[in-house]
Scaffold this active site. Structure first.
Site: not given
Ligand code: NOJ
Ligand code: MG
Length: 591
Positions: A253, A315, A376-377
């Site tokens: 992440d 990511e 999910h974002d």
């Molecule tokens: C990326 C994640 O995909 C997201 O959902 C999260 O809020 C942020 N990183 C912080 O961890």
């Protein structure tokens, strides 16, 4: 003939032996070469790692399947649905965080990296899930959140108390003298103008340590100090912990946030209102610092302690190609978010083509490509591009080179779900007022999975943490399984087709679409004798009588997968006259 007569003393006999010998050598050669051919093919196949031939399916545990009626999805729920997941034809599941967490950012604020949050079950549940996955030949990828922990973690408690072992586990600063006021912050103000992704200053005053700490995300997500070797070792141990449990890899992440400039007395230049501009502004002191590469290399080393085929996908949104290459060079695969970031509703076939072209351009052969269309974002495909584009985007994703990642529910064409401001749970939305929250909340794409047309779409017997989309009576797994033509049907056919090496090995060749380049995107995937043509209408209208025969070099093809078009599977069609509405697509075996 006496029994002691020497063996074969005549010329004739010698000739016979010579001929026999030559024949034997010839046979051995033929067999060896044929074998070698086969071996070469087998080797080529074997040379691909599992993650090069698998579709990755992302599960957001809160929203997939609730097993105990508390309204939140859990590990037992996921386990009970692995049969479905495997029936899709995907090879791996990526589980978003299920670790112990106060859930301020729904699990991305980890309190304990090696404990299962009771909301999701316990370690035995995880182990059973692993067993079940293995028995179904599904690989398991975990979410790894190394940039920050929860402010309720043991490490942070000890750090704010100044315990010598932990005091440098986070990024602390005395800040600056505040010219006036600042009574809540001991008369101090943040050391610089650095901003949090979720809005406001990235510095939070801590009254126990009497210092500010840095947080790239929520103030309940303090950033770890990755320059501290003990922190690095702790994180490596976390990887080992899960690897020992048999996991196949990690999705890491927020990697571009891992390091910040050591010298916190410098401001970032040109920052605008963080709410609107965070990603488009240049954060040169707080993102993409090169120190992350060595960390990646160390993690790869840890993975190799277990096996040489572990998966590590990183990511980082909006990175340059140079940074992308460094991620590759240091043992990871950077997520390619191009289909999420650079496409929108007004994009036509030319625009989709250029995004794919750019993604694959200067990607050296040793850099394995990947594509992702949702997570999910981000809003779901149906909302970003329109419901008529669901199959086209699944077809695109699953026929492109490299590893595809699918977000749960995209296979049945789930839509974003509307939540009023009052119903909103996501902190990224709640940081804004009622007028603006919809631009930022990620709840809509996190609504519960729609399994059937009964109570709560089969997700839970209790009250779901986010209510189910009202469309669940029409859009759900069961209905789509029974229907002759459905998104699910198209998805599973494509997933099956993808096992054909034409889709895993070779480069993609775009087909010239004379006359309709703005409407039709077409490309060929090929391997040996198999030649597959993909034709997709990404235009904004009907495309009539598209002639691809010259560009393809053949007049005829056999329909293999048909996405919502009028063509029937297995029929032979003329490549001189293809007709597709917007959002329709075909995979055709070229004859
Ligand atoms: C990326 C994640 O995909 C997201 O959902 C999260 O809020 C942020 N990183 C912080 O961890
Ligand atoms: Mg950081």
């Amino acid at each position: 003939m006496s029994s002691d007569k020497k063996f074969c003393q005549t010329n004739k006999c010698l000739m016979v032996i010579l001929v026999a010998l030559i024949a034997a050598i010839a046979i051995v050669c033929v067999v060896t070469f044929t074998d070698e051919d086969a071996r070469e093919k087998a080797n080529k196949k074997a040379a691909l790692k599992w993650w090069q031939t698998s579709i990755v399916y992302q599960i957001y545990p809160r929203s997939f399947q609730d097993s105990d009626g508390d309204g939140t999805g859990d590990l037992r729920g996921i386990r009970s649905r692995l049969g479905y997941v495997s029936s899709l034809g995907v090879g791996a599941v990526w589980l978003s965080p299920f670790y112990k967490s106060p859930m301020r950012d729904f699990g991305y604020d980890v309190q304990n990296y090696t404990e299962v949050d009771p909301l999701f079950g316990n370690m035995t549940d995880f182990e059973s899930l692993m067993q079940e996955a293995k028995s179904k030949k599904l690989r398991v990828i975990l979410d790894f959140v190394p940039n920050h922990t929860s402010n309720e973690s043991y490490w942070f408690y000890e750090s704010e108390r100044g315990n010598p072992k932990y005091k440098d586990y986070y990024i602390w600063s005395d800040g600056l003298t505040c010219p006036s006021g600042c009574t809540d912050t001991g008369g101090r103000q943040p050391p610089n103008n650095w901003l949090s992704v979720f809005g406001g200053s990235a510095w939070k005053w801590n009254g126990i340590r009497n210092k500010f700490y840095y947080h790239a995300f929520l103030d309940s997500q303090p950033d770890l100090n990755l320059r501290n070797e003990n922190v690095q070792k702790e994180l490596e141990e976390v990887l080992r912990f899960w690897l020992r449990k048999g996991v196949d890899g990690f999705r890491a992440d927020a990697l571009k946030f891992m390091f910040e400039a050591k010298n916190v007395s410098q401001d970032e230049v040109g920052l605008r209102d963080t709410f609107t501009w965070y990603e488009t502004d240049n954060h040169n002191l707080t993102t993409n610092l090169p120190d992350v590469y060595d960390i990646l290399k160390n993690w790869r080393g840890v993975l190799e302690e277990f096996a040489n085929d572990k998966f590590l996908i990183a990511e980082s949104y909006g990175i340059s190609n140079e940074v992308r290459n460094q991620y590759y060079d240091h043992g990871s695969i950077p997520f390619n978010f191009a289909l999420i970031q650079y496409l929108n509703k007004s994009c036509n076939a030319l625009c989709v083509k250029s995004v794919i072209k750019n993604s694959l351009a200067d990607l050296s052969p040793s850099y394995w490509p990947n594509f992702v269309i949702g997570n999910h974002d981000n809003s779901r495909v149906a909302n970003r591009f329109g419901v008529e584009m669901i199959d086209a985007f699944n077809m695109l994703l699953l026929t492109l080179p490299g590893t595809p990642t699918s977000y749960y529910g995209e296979e049945i064409g789930m839509r974003d779900t509307f939540y009023s401001y009052k119903e909103t749970k996501d902190p990224a939305g709640l940081n804004f007022n009622e007028t603006l929250y919809q631009d930022h909340t990620r709840d809509p794409e996190r609504s519960p999975m729609q399994w059937n047309d009964i109570l709560n779409a089969g997700f839970s017997n209790g009250t779901p943490w986010l209510h189910v989309n009202k469309n669940y009576k029409l859009i759900n797994v069961k209905t789509e399984q029974l229907a002759k033509q459905s998104h699910l049907n198209v998805y599973t056919q494509l997933a099956k087709l993808r096992q054909n090496s034409a889709f895993t090995y070779n480069d993609l060749t775009f087909v010239d679409v004379d006359g309709n380049p703005e409407q039709i995107l077409s490309y060929i995937r090929t391997q040996g004798a198999a030649k597959y043509l993909v034709v997709l209408n990404f235009g904004h209208s009907y495309a009539n009588d598209v002639d691809l025969s010259d560009s393809v070099g053949s007049d005829r093809g056999r329909i293999v997968v048909n996405a919502m078009s009028g063509y029937l599977p297995n029929t032979t069609i003329s490549l001189k006259q293809i007709t597709l509405s917007r959002g329709q697509g075909l995979v055709v075996q070229v004859l």
